[in-house]
Write a protein that holds these residues in place. Sequence first.
Motif, PDB file in Angstrom:
ATOM      1  N   ILE A   1      -3.365   6.880 -11.262  1.00 30.42           N
ATOM      2  CA  ILE A   1      -2.861   7.796 -10.242  1.00 30.42           C
ATOM      3  C   ILE A   1      -2.379   6.941  -9.077  1.00 30.42           C
ATOM      4  CG2 ILE A   1      -3.409   9.685  -8.654  1.00 30.42           C
ATOM      5  CD1 ILE A   1      -5.559  10.553 -10.689  1.00 30.42           C
ATOM      6  N   GLY A   2      -1.078   7.032  -8.772  1.00 25.32           N
ATOM      7  CA  GLY A   2      -0.502   6.157  -7.766  1.00 25.32           C
ATOM      8  C   GLY A   2       0.433   6.889  -6.820  1.00 25.32           C
ATOM      9  N   LEU A   3       0.573   6.326  -5.626  1.00 23.48           N
ATOM     10  CA  LEU A   3       1.491   6.849  -4.620  1.00 23.48           C
ATOM     11  C   LEU A   3       2.539   5.790  -4.305  1.00 23.48           C
ATOM     12  CD1 LEU A   3      -1.031   8.381  -2.027  1.00 23.48           C
ATOM     13  CD2 LEU A   3       0.059   9.522  -3.973  1.00 23.48           C
ATOM     14  N   THR A   4       3.790   6.201  -4.199  1.00 19.97           N
ATOM     15  CA  THR A   4       4.854   5.315  -3.737  1.00 19.97           C
ATOM     16  C   THR A   4       5.102   5.586  -2.256  1.00 19.97           C
ATOM     17  OG1 THR A   4       5.941   5.096  -5.883  1.00 19.97           O
ATOM     18  CG2 THR A   4       7.309   4.727  -3.936  1.00 19.97           C
ATOM     19  N   TYR A   5       4.988   4.532  -1.444  1.00 19.87           N
ATOM     20  CA  TYR A   5       5.197   4.658  -0.002  1.00 19.87           C
ATOM     21  C   TYR A   5       6.603   4.221   0.418  1.00 19.87           C
ATOM     22  CZ  TYR A   5       0.203   5.504   0.516  1.00 19.87           C
ATOM     23  OH  TYR A   5      -1.058   6.044   0.437  1.00 19.87           O
ATOM     24  N   LYS A   6       7.103   3.148  -0.198  1.00 21.51           N
ATOM     25  CA  LYS A   6       8.444   2.657   0.110  1.00 21.51           C
ATOM     26  C   LYS A   6       9.061   2.075  -1.151  1.00 21.51           C
ATOM     27  CE  LYS A   6       7.710   1.534   5.007  1.00 21.51           C
ATOM     28  NZ  LYS A   6       7.731   0.461   6.043  1.00 21.51           N
TER      29      LYS A   6
ATOM     30  N   SER B   1      10.308   6.654  -9.459  1.00 25.42           N
ATOM     31  CA  SER B   1       9.267   6.970  -8.487  1.00 25.42           C
ATOM     32  C   SER B   1       9.751   6.523  -7.109  1.00 25.42           C
ATOM     33  CB  SER B   1       7.965   6.249  -8.855  1.00 25.42           C
ATOM     34  OG  SER B   1       6.964   6.506  -7.881  1.00 25.42           O
ATOM     35  N   TYR B   2      10.153   7.500  -6.278  1.00 30.28           N
ATOM     36  CA  TYR B   2      10.655   7.219  -4.939  1.00 30.28           C
ATOM     37  C   TYR B   2       9.554   7.429  -3.903  1.00 30.28           C
ATOM     38  CZ  TYR B   2      15.443   7.172  -6.793  1.00 30.28           C
ATOM     39  OH  TYR B   2      16.581   6.863  -7.485  1.00 30.28           O
ATOM     40  N   GLU B   3       9.932   7.222  -2.635  1.00 27.25           N
ATOM     41  CA  GLU B   3       8.988   7.407  -1.529  1.00 27.25           C
ATOM     42  C   GLU B   3       8.338   8.788  -1.585  1.00 27.25           C
ATOM     43  OE1 GLU B   3      10.769   6.656   2.243  1.00 27.25           O
ATOM     44  OE2 GLU B   3      11.448   4.639   1.704  1.00 27.25           O
ATOM     45  N   TYR B   4       7.024   8.798  -1.372  1.00 27.32           N
ATOM     46  CA  TYR B   4       6.217  10.014  -1.263  1.00 27.32           C
ATOM     47  C   TYR B   4       6.105  10.782  -2.572  1.00 27.32           C
ATOM     48  CZ  TYR B   4       7.224   8.741   3.534  1.00 27.32           C
ATOM     49  OH  TYR B   4       7.375   8.028   4.687  1.00 27.32           O
ATOM     50  N   SER B   5       6.331  10.092  -3.691  1.00 24.64           N
ATOM     51  CA  SER B   5       6.078  10.723  -4.987  1.00 24.64           C
ATOM     52  C   SER B   5       4.750  10.217  -5.542  1.00 24.64           C
ATOM     53  CB  SER B   5       7.212  10.450  -5.975  1.00 24.64           C
ATOM     54  OG  SER B   5       7.297   9.072  -6.271  1.00 24.64           O
ATOM     55  N   ILE B   6       4.200  10.998  -6.454  1.00 23.46           N
ATOM     56  CA  ILE B   6       2.924  10.677  -7.115  1.00 23.46           C
ATOM     57  C   ILE B   6       3.235  10.286  -8.550  1.00 23.46           C
ATOM     58  CG2 ILE B   6       0.657  11.584  -7.771  1.00 23.46           C
ATOM     59  CD1 ILE B   6       1.344  13.855  -5.592  1.00 23.46           C
ATOM     60  N   ARG B   7       2.597   9.250  -9.026  1.00 24.39           N
ATOM     61  CA  ARG B   7       2.818   8.762 -10.396  1.00 24.39           C
ATOM     62  C   ARG B   7       1.517   8.895 -11.175  1.00 24.39           C
ATOM     63  NH1 ARG B   7       2.830   4.386  -9.218  1.00 24.39           N
ATOM     64  NH2 ARG B   7       1.385   3.243 -10.521  1.00 24.39           N
ATOM     65  N   ILE B   8       1.608   9.501 -12.347  1.00 26.50           N
ATOM     66  CA  ILE B   8       0.412   9.753 -13.154  1.00 26.50           C
ATOM     67  C   ILE B   8       0.634   9.256 -14.578  1.00 26.50           C
ATOM     68  CG2 ILE B   8      -1.194  11.500 -14.011  1.00 26.50           C
ATOM     69  CD1 ILE B   8      -0.085  13.335 -11.763  1.00 26.50           C
TER      70      ILE B   8
ATOM     71  N   GLU C   1      11.404  -3.513  -4.114  1.00 30.14           N
ATOM     72  CA  GLU C   1      10.783  -3.387  -2.784  1.00 30.14           C
ATOM     73  C   GLU C   1       9.746  -2.265  -2.786  1.00 30.14           C
ATOM     74  OE1 GLU C   1      11.259  -5.351   0.005  1.00 30.14           O
ATOM     75  OE2 GLU C   1      12.292  -6.627  -1.456  1.00 30.14           O
ATOM     76  N   TRP C   2       8.921  -2.267  -3.832  1.00 28.58           N
ATOM     77  CA  TRP C   2       8.018  -1.145  -4.109  1.00 28.58           C
ATOM     78  C   TRP C   2       6.677  -1.356  -3.415  1.00 28.58           C
ATOM     79  CZ3 TRP C   2       4.762  -0.459  -9.061  1.00 28.58           C
ATOM     80  CH2 TRP C   2       4.299   0.853  -9.167  1.00 28.58           C
ATOM     81  N   SER C   3       6.365  -0.492  -2.448  1.00 27.92           N
ATOM     82  CA  SER C   3       5.052  -0.487  -1.801  1.00 27.92           C
ATOM     83  C   SER C   3       4.287   0.729  -2.312  1.00 27.92           C
ATOM     84  CB  SER C   3       5.192  -0.427  -0.278  1.00 27.92           C
ATOM     85  OG  SER C   3       5.838  -1.589   0.209  1.00 27.92           O
ATOM     86  N   HIS C   4       3.105   0.484  -2.863  1.00 29.13           N
ATOM     87  CA  HIS C   4       2.406   1.572  -3.539  1.00 29.13           C
ATOM     88  C   HIS C   4       0.906   1.330  -3.533  1.00 29.13           C
ATOM     89  CE1 HIS C   4       2.797  -1.551  -6.583  1.00 29.13           C
ATOM     90  NE2 HIS C   4       1.798  -0.984  -7.239  1.00 29.13           N
ATOM     91  N   ALA C   5       0.170   2.392  -3.782  1.00 31.42           N
ATOM     92  CA  ALA C   5      -1.279   2.310  -3.994  1.00 31.42           C
ATOM     93  C   ALA C   5      -1.601   3.020  -5.293  1.00 31.42           C
ATOM     94  CB  ALA C   5      -2.035   2.942  -2.831  1.00 31.42           C
ATOM     95  N   ASN C   6      -2.531   2.455  -6.047  1.00 23.50           N
ATOM     96  CA  ASN C   6      -2.968   3.021  -7.327  1.00 23.50           C
ATOM     97  C   ASN C   6      -4.484   3.033  -7.381  1.00 23.50           C
ATOM     98  OD1 ASN C   6      -0.310   2.951  -8.352  1.00 23.50           O
ATOM     99  ND2 ASN C   6      -0.621   0.966  -9.324  1.00 23.50           N
TER     100      ASN C   6
END
Length: 263
Positions: free
Chosen positions: A30-35, A49-56, A69-74
């Motif tokens: 489960i991840g979030l894309t910030y930038k 997966s663009y800004e403010y989308s959720i990846r599952i 240039e992918w900033s994300h948290a998983n």
Amino acid sequence: MSKILNNILFENVSHSNEDFTKHYHDTYTIGLTYKGFLKTFNVNQSYYSYEYSIRINNPGEVHCGKAKEWSHANFYPTIEIISNIYEQIFHEKKIPYFQRHIVDNKMLFLKIHNFFDSYFKNEDEILVEAYLIEALSSLILDSTLYTKNYKEIFEDKKIIKQTYEFINDSIETNFTLEMLAKNVNLSKFHFLRLFKKDFGLTPHAFIVNERLNRANCLIQNGLSISEASIQVGFNDQSHFTRNFRKYFGYTPSTLQKNSNFIL
């Protein structure tokens, strides 16, 4: 920190431009894309997966991607964590499978972000766990496509499950195609054909994936990189590091320095 999150990997990565080879996890992702963005391929379909989308990713789903240039948290919650929350909501033990690989839901994004933020700030356990339950229960209620009875991973794919267990029982072994085919009572030709058809990876890629997942856990639990790589069957340190980065998007030394990390 909450005991239910013990040994759960968290990642918070800035400005990644990595290419990720085909791989899978035996947990959810489960991840979030910030930038920036990630062009991702999940179960042979292409997504962005663009800004403010959720990846599952559901457990066992083969995926890969190209980051810009992918900033994300998983984080990688286990089947047990997700099914426990499902059981608390519906009073039956099931494994939910989620509807879409990329979810555009700003309210859900905020709930998952609040959980990540509280976790990375090391806030009180009761707050972290409350945010976790709120985020995962919303995800389950909003995005569950179907459920399965609670079973171990690959239970519905006999050849994959038997191969998975065989490899993990002796992860350091120098496996041959003949050994793997014999384990499931098939010819090498039929084993190769059925394995790739059912799973979407070659047996070799499957073995590398399992070794890297095991090494990742060992490094998180304090083993040195060289010890972890040897223990899972890599004899060449540079080969191990190259594969590790292709699968996870960061080097094992980064993980060692920043277990459950912020980059």
